[in-house]
Design an enzyme around this catalytic site. Structure first.
Site, short mmCIF file in Angstrom:
data_model
loop_
_atom_site.label_atom_id
_atom_site.label_comp_id
_atom_site.label_asym_id
_atom_site.label_seq_id
_atom_site.Cartn_x
_atom_site.Cartn_y
_atom_site.Cartn_z
N GLU A 295 12.81 9.51 3.41
CA GLU A 295 11.39 9.84 3.56
C GLU A 295 10.50 9.06 4.33
O GLU A 295 9.64 8.24 3.96
CB GLU A 295 10.79 9.72 2.01
CG GLU A 295 11.76 10.33 1.00
CD GLU A 295 11.31 9.93 -0.50
OE1 GLU A 295 10.86 8.99 -0.69
OE2 GLU A 295 11.61 10.91 -1.26
N PRO A 296 10.80 9.09 5.69
CA PRO A 296 9.82 8.34 6.56
C PRO A 296 8.47 8.89 6.52
O PRO A 296 8.24 10.08 6.67
CB PRO A 296 10.52 8.51 7.85
CG PRO A 296 11.21 10.01 7.77
CD PRO A 296 11.71 9.92 6.16
N GLY A 297 7.53 8.07 6.59
CA GLY A 297 5.98 8.46 6.68
C GLY A 297 5.77 7.52 7.79
O GLY A 297 5.39 8.28 8.99
N ARG A 298 5.24 6.25 7.64
CA ARG A 298 4.96 5.51 8.77
C ARG A 298 5.51 5.55 9.97
O ARG A 298 5.01 5.78 11.26
CB ARG A 298 5.01 3.97 8.24
CG ARG A 298 3.97 3.15 9.04
CD ARG A 298 4.25 1.25 8.81
NE ARG A 298 4.46 1.45 7.26
CZ ARG A 298 3.41 1.13 6.83
NH1 ARG A 298 2.20 0.73 7.34
NH2 ARG A 298 3.60 0.96 5.34
N ARG A 335 -7.10 -0.95 5.95
CA ARG A 335 -5.95 -1.72 5.69
C ARG A 335 -5.93 -3.22 5.69
O ARG A 335 -5.36 -3.75 5.49
CB ARG A 335 -4.77 -1.01 6.61
CG ARG A 335 -4.31 0.22 6.15
CD ARG A 335 -2.89 0.84 7.00
NE ARG A 335 -1.73 -0.09 6.63
CZ ARG A 335 -1.26 -0.75 7.36
NH1 ARG A 335 -1.66 -1.12 8.51
NH2 ARG A 335 -0.24 -1.36 6.90
N TYR A 339 -4.76 -5.21 2.73
CA TYR A 339 -3.58 -6.08 3.14
C TYR A 339 -3.74 -7.06 4.20
O TYR A 339 -2.66 -7.76 4.34
CB TYR A 339 -2.49 -5.15 3.51
CG TYR A 339 -2.28 -3.92 2.80
CD1 TYR A 339 -2.01 -3.88 1.47
CD2 TYR A 339 -2.45 -2.54 3.44
CE1 TYR A 339 -1.71 -2.74 0.52
CE2 TYR A 339 -2.32 -1.56 2.88
CZ TYR A 339 -1.82 -1.59 1.38
OH TYR A 339 -1.68 -0.37 0.51
N CYS A 366 -21.52 -1.82 4.21
CA CYS A 366 -22.19 -3.11 3.32
C CYS A 366 -21.25 -3.75 2.59
O CYS A 366 -21.29 -3.54 1.37
CB CYS A 366 -23.50 -2.67 2.64
SG CYS A 366 -24.65 -1.67 3.66
N GLU A 367 -20.50 -4.54 3.25
CA GLU A 367 -19.35 -5.28 2.59
C GLU A 367 -18.77 -6.22 3.60
O GLU A 367 -18.47 -5.75 4.47
CB GLU A 367 -18.23 -4.13 2.28
CG GLU A 367 -16.97 -4.62 1.50
CD GLU A 367 -16.91 -4.80 0.29
OE1 GLU A 367 -17.71 -4.27 -0.42
OE2 GLU A 367 -16.71 -6.09 -0.16
C1 LIG Z 1 5.25 5.29 0.54
C2 LIG Z 1 6.58 6.02 0.35
C3 LIG Z 1 7.21 6.66 1.33
C4 LIG Z 1 6.86 6.56 2.76
O1 LIG Z 1 7.14 5.08 3.36
P1 LIG Z 1 6.70 4.48 4.82
O2 LIG Z 1 6.68 3.18 4.75
O3 LIG Z 1 5.66 5.28 5.20
O4 LIG Z 1 7.89 5.31 5.54
C5 LIG Z 1 8.38 7.29 1.01
N1 LIG Z 1 8.63 7.48 -0.29
C6 LIG Z 1 8.20 7.03 -1.40
C7 LIG Z 1 8.67 7.26 -2.60
C8 LIG Z 1 6.98 6.18 -0.91
O5 LIG Z 1 6.23 5.68 -1.92
#
Ligand SMILES: *Cc1c(COP(=O)(O)O)cnc(C)c1O
Length: 437
Positions: A295-298, A335, A339, A366-367
């Site tokens: 499940e790649p997102g980033r 971010r 973090y 305002c922070e």
């Molecule tokens: C956040 C998340 C992702 C994606 O993570 P990346 O670091 O963006 O690749 C995939 N699966 C689950 C369950 C997540 O919580």
């Protein structure tokens, strides 16, 4: 001029000394669309998807598929891209499901996560034909069973387990450990109880298991160690209950380059190494190789993104700090505030200038924690009207954006084969009061 390298290969400088992104002049884009502005390099996103889909075809077995983790950046057009690139998707809310459905995404390829799906979420997701639910805990299984039974349906489910792996990343994004709010731990025996209970439900078909070790993973063997724990668990469940899982979903988490000290990852090579490792483990455990999901997102969208701002004020506090304030901030990129995340920042219209001035790039909220980045080297004459570019903002910026201080969210402009177009329009002041009665 000396050979220059940038944080990502889709970045450069043109003859006017302007920063380019996906081959286009960012100063021109800022003038055309206004700032703050999210840019997304569509060609890069598609390219990243293809690296994953091709590697999955080449190295993992039939039925394996990369799933785009929507939470990294969710809006209608990105689901169209994911659909065209034959990706699956991971969704975590009714809002993401709605967005994907409205883009015409085939929801049989959607996997519904989250550690607390409400009854409404469950009904809505089943109405929308979401293919797989990734159940986090026993209460959720009972709720899924009840809703599937009411419909006279059988729902496909994966169970989210925690393999107890510490991915050596930042605490806030560690999720594979035993004490996580996500999933059920293998180590404590809860995962087995959870599995046995799921197998007893008549309206649920257990398809396999899921784990997610964390985010910004560069470390060599994190996925292999997690896979070893998961496969051993799968063999144990087979021996004990005669159930052989068809799917193993390894979650997301590969890192990207925000700053020069971050490494390079060869995703294709990573997938191959993991696949070789899993085949070997399966051989030893006499387990059939499961279909593998990731499940790649980033790593799909982050470096396809860049945010452009206009510099408003420069405040020099002699002996202390130099503040460069821009027309966005934690509302479009929280971010650093959350973090302390690192980013590479440039003065987009002065790329050939020396950069002797160490600046804190701050937002307009305002922070006092509203900072985009500390210690950014900028030209000595940085001032009002200059364009500030923040790189690698394609993930977890727009999706985490807010209207704090009633600041409208920026538009998303896609860059595709030398052209540009608006995929999400800029919020207006009227949008901000649209819900007020
Ligand atoms: C956040 C998340 C992702 C994606 O993570 P990346 O670091 O963006 O690749 C995939 N699966 C689950 C369950 C997540 O919580």
């Amino acid at each position: 001029m000396e050979e220059r390298t940038f944080i990502c290969e889709n970045i450069g400088v043109n003859g006017e000394g302007h920063l380019t992104f996906a081959g286009q002049d960012t100063v021109g884009l800022a003038a055309r669309y206004g700032t703050p502005l999210y840019l997304l390099d569509e060609d890069r996103i598609r390219d990243r998807c293809r690296i994953y889909t091709q590697a999955f075809r080449d190295f993992f077995g039939a039925g394996s598929r990369p799933l785009y983790a929507s939470k990294a950046n969710a809006f209608r057009h990105i689901y169209r891209i994911m659909s065209e690139e034959e990706m699956g998707i991971d969704v975590v809310s009714s809002g993401e499901i709605h967005t994907a459905v409205s883009a015409g995404f085939d929801m049989s390829r959607a996997f519904f996560h989250s550690n607390n799906k409400t009854d409404e979420d469950i009904r809505y997701a089943m109405d929308c034909g979401v293919g797989f639910f990734v159940a986090d805990n026993e209460e959720e299984i009972l709720a899924l069973e009840a809703e599937a039974a009411r419909r006279g349906a059988v729902q496909k489910v994966l169970l989210r387990l925690t393999p107890g792996i510490d991915p050596h990343t930042y605490e806030a994004v560690d999720t594979g450990r035993v004490d996580s709010k996500f999933g059920s731990a293998i180590e404590t025996g809860q995962a087995e109880t959870f599995t046995a209970m799921t197998l007893r439900q008549p309206h649920i078909r257990l398809e396999g298991f899921h784990c997610h070790v964390g985010s910004m993973v560069f470390w060599e063997d994190v996925y292999e160690r997690a896979a070893a724990v998961m496969l051993k668990f799968m063999a144990h469940i087979r021996d004990r209950y005669g159930y052989v899982a068809g799917i193993l979903d390894m979650g997301g988490g590969y890192g990207v380059r925000y700053v020069d000290s971050d490494g390079f990852l060869d995703i294709r090579e990573k997938v191959k190494t993991l696949s070789d490792f899993m085949r070997e483990e399966c051989r030893e455990l006499k387990l059939p190789m499961p279909a593998v999901m990731m499940e790649p997102g980033r790593s799909i969208v982050a470096d396809a993104g860049m945010t452009l701002y206009t510099c408003g004020t420069v405040k020099k506090i002699p002996g202390y700090k130099n503040y460069v304030s821009v027309d966005g901030g934690m509302t479009d990129n929280p971010r650093f505030a959350l973090y302390g995340s690192k980013y590479t920042v440039y003065a987009a219209n002065k790329m050939n200038a020396e950069r002797p001035l160490a600046c804190t790039v701050a937002g307009r909220c305002c922070e006092s924690g509203d900072v985009i980045q500390e210690d950014v080297p900028l030209p000595a004459d940085i001032g009002r009207g200059d364009i500030i570019a923040v790189c690698t903002t394609g993930a977890y910026n727009y999706s985490m954006a807010s209207n704090y201080n009633r600041i409208p969210r920026p538009p998303i402009v896609m860059l595709c084969q030398g052209e540009s177009y608006v995929a999400v329009r800029r919020e207006t002041l009227e949008d901000l009061t649209a819900l007020d009665v």
